[in-house]
Design a protein around this motif. Structure first.
Motif, mmCIF file in Angstrom:
data_model
loop_
_atom_site.group_PDB
_atom_site.id
_atom_site.type_symbol
_atom_site.label_atom_id
_atom_site.label_comp_id
_atom_site.label_asym_id
_atom_site.label_seq_id
_atom_site.Cartn_x
_atom_site.Cartn_y
_atom_site.Cartn_z
ATOM 1 N N ALA A 90 -6.360 0.855 0.003
ATOM 2 C CA ALA A 90 -7.528 0.547 -0.832
ATOM 3 C C ALA A 90 -7.543 -0.938 -1.195
ATOM 4 C CB ALA A 90 -7.512 1.412 -2.088
ATOM 5 N N ALA A 91 -6.362 -1.485 -1.454
ATOM 6 C CA ALA A 91 -6.265 -2.901 -1.828
ATOM 7 C C ALA A 91 -6.579 -3.814 -0.648
ATOM 8 C CB ALA A 91 -4.872 -3.197 -2.382
ATOM 9 N N THR A 92 -5.976 -3.537 0.512
ATOM 10 C CA THR A 92 -6.204 -4.399 1.677
ATOM 11 C C THR A 92 -7.656 -4.324 2.146
ATOM 12 O OG1 THR A 92 -5.385 -2.604 3.093
ATOM 13 C CG2 THR A 92 -3.820 -4.326 2.490
ATOM 14 N N ALA A 93 -8.293 -3.173 1.948
ATOM 15 C CA ALA A 93 -9.709 -3.041 2.326
ATOM 16 C C ALA A 93 -10.589 -3.961 1.499
ATOM 17 C CB ALA A 93 -10.165 -1.585 2.161
ATOM 18 N N ARG A 94 -10.066 -4.388 0.335
ATOM 19 C CA ARG A 94 -10.816 -5.294 -0.539
ATOM 20 C C ARG A 94 -10.273 -6.712 -0.510
ATOM 21 N NH1 ARG A 94 -11.312 -0.276 -1.926
ATOM 22 N NH2 ARG A 94 -13.141 0.521 -3.042
ATOM 23 N N GLY A 95 -9.471 -7.004 0.532
ATOM 24 C CA GLY A 95 -9.029 -8.379 0.730
ATOM 25 C C GLY A 95 -7.649 -8.728 0.233
ATOM 26 N N ALA A 96 -6.897 -7.740 -0.275
ATOM 27 C CA ALA A 96 -5.552 -8.039 -0.771
ATOM 28 C C ALA A 96 -4.590 -8.260 0.385
ATOM 29 C CB ALA A 96 -5.053 -6.892 -1.650
ATOM 30 N N GLN A 151 0.889 4.260 0.002
ATOM 31 C CA GLN A 151 0.127 3.832 1.175
ATOM 32 C C GLN A 151 -1.375 3.877 0.912
ATOM 33 O OE1 GLN A 151 1.319 2.474 3.923
ATOM 34 N NE2 GLN A 151 3.424 2.694 3.195
ATOM 35 N N ALA A 152 -1.827 4.903 0.202
ATOM 36 C CA ALA A 152 -3.257 5.024 -0.109
ATOM 37 C C ALA A 152 -3.716 3.883 -1.011
ATOM 38 C CB ALA A 152 -3.535 6.376 -0.769
ATOM 39 N N ILE A 153 -2.880 3.537 -2.001
ATOM 40 C CA ILE A 153 -3.209 2.422 -2.894
ATOM 41 C C ILE A 153 -3.228 1.114 -2.097
ATOM 42 C CG2 ILE A 153 -2.411 1.077 -4.881
ATOM 43 C CD1 ILE A 153 -1.188 3.692 -5.982
ATOM 44 N N ALA A 154 -2.245 0.950 -1.207
ATOM 45 C CA ALA A 154 -2.171 -0.262 -0.394
ATOM 46 C C ALA A 154 -3.395 -0.404 0.504
ATOM 47 C CB ALA A 154 -0.897 -0.241 0.454
#
Length: 356
Positions: free
Chosen positions: A72-78, A67-70
């Motif tokens: 971090a990714a969505t915060a950068r547009g993933a 969840q933490a990795i996800a």
């Protein structure tokens, strides 16, 4: 050999055997198997909060790390598509990766595709075999994915009390409850015997048990007074002697053996059990996509490491398919929750992306 390394540094047999468990963890190997020393060193790679070789619990369980990795990714547009299985990789006219097709038929176009699925799933299920070199396919098929691991998740209504360090009257956790507790590890010969039984198709009669109680450090995992106990056990062959499968009686018989062993160290443990979840090698393959149930996506033996991981000539994260990269445990440097394979693969993919 692991034995030679441990004999050089230590005298105590219980200490050597306890350290030896990290040399065979997840491996269908004995402490006497050549190359086992590397797996021990692999498990002390990296650091945690500045402490080299340290391990830690993830608050909220291991899923919290995902969840933490996800986040971090969505915060950068993933964009993350959960519960959307990939059916196959889209290929262009020149055989290059152009995206993926989901099981519902949705096409997701991309200039690059990174797969952290196992090499077997990536190249034998998601790519048409005609698009790959025959010798490459043969090597992927021949990868050693044997796994000795059966994971048992247990819910208990009280903290285990060990004969070697009994609980206090108030039942509060003691220092050892916060650690990884290794059982049936009084000597390396015990581990070797457990391996030998599995090599002949029989679950170990005295299995190696690594017992953790994460709810001691993370009380939110269980109701007040109760705990969750994680049992990482081996050795259990994927296929039992005589070709028998892991049916319900076989699964319960092995779990009972494990619980009987724990009872010998912590009387009253069996009576405290509220529920248990038994995951044999076939279960780990079916649920998590681990080939053969192997937690590393393939054996961490010397012939499947470094320049030979997953196969020779393709250890640099690129694959025979231009634009398709391997970034999971089956890539260099192998398994473990350290992110090295993913970071290295990302660096290679970014370098290639600049030339597209």
């Amino acid at each position: 050999l692991l034995g030679q390394i441990l004999d050089h540094w230590f005298e105590s047999e219980p200490l050597k055997a306890t350290l030896a468990t990290d040399a065979v963890i997840g491996a269908m190997a004995s402490p006497h198997t050549p190359g086992s020393g590397y797996v021990l060193l692999h498990h002390v790679m990296g650091e945690l909060e500045g402490r080299r070789g340290a391990w830690g619990y993830v608050a909220g369980g291991m899923g919290a790390l995902s969840q933490a990795i996800a986040q971090a990714a969505t915060a950068r547009g993933a964009h993350i598509f959960a519960e959307k299985a990939v059916c196959h990789v889209l290929l262009g006219r020149a055989g290059e990766a152009q995206g993926v097709v989901l099981e519902d038929g949705t096409e997701v176009r991309s200039k690059l595709v990174l797969s952290n699925a196992s090499p077997q799933i990536t190249f034998l299920e998601l790519i048409s075999q005609e698009q790959l070199p025959k010798d490459f396919v043969q090597r992927i098929r021949q990868l050693d994915t044997r796994s000795p691991v059966t994971k048992i998740n247990v819910a208990v209504d009280r903290l285990p009390s060990f004969l070697a360090a009994p609980n206090t009257r108030d039942g509060q956790p003691l220092p050892h409850h916060q650690c990884s507790i290794h059982l049936n590890c009084e000597g390396t010969q015990l581990l070797h015997q457990a391996f030998t039984e599995a090599a002949h198709g029989h679950p170990s009669s005295r299995p190696m048990i690594e017992l953790c109680i994460p709810s001691v450090l993370d009380p939110g995992l269980a109701p007040p007074g109760c705990h969750v106990v994680s049992l990482f056990t081996q050795y259990t062959p994927s296929v039992l002697a005589g070709g028998r499968s892991w049916d319900e009686p076989a699964r319960n018989a092995y779990a009972d053996t494990v619980f009987d062993c724990i009872e010998g160290y912590a009387p009253g443990f069996k009576a405290s059990v509220i529920g248990r979840d038994i995951l044999t090698p076939p279960d780990l393959e079916r649920i998590f996509g681990l080939p053969g149930g192997n937690i590393f996506h393939g054996g961490m033996s010397l012939d499947q490491l470094y320049f030979a991981r997953p196969v020779p000539s393709y250890s640099g994260y690129r694959s025979p398919i231009p634009g398709l990269y391997l970034c999971g445990s089956g890539a260099h440097p192998g398994g473990g929750v350290m992110g090295a394979a993913g970071r290295n693969a990302a660096q290679v993919a970014i370098k290639d992306f600049r030339h597209l």
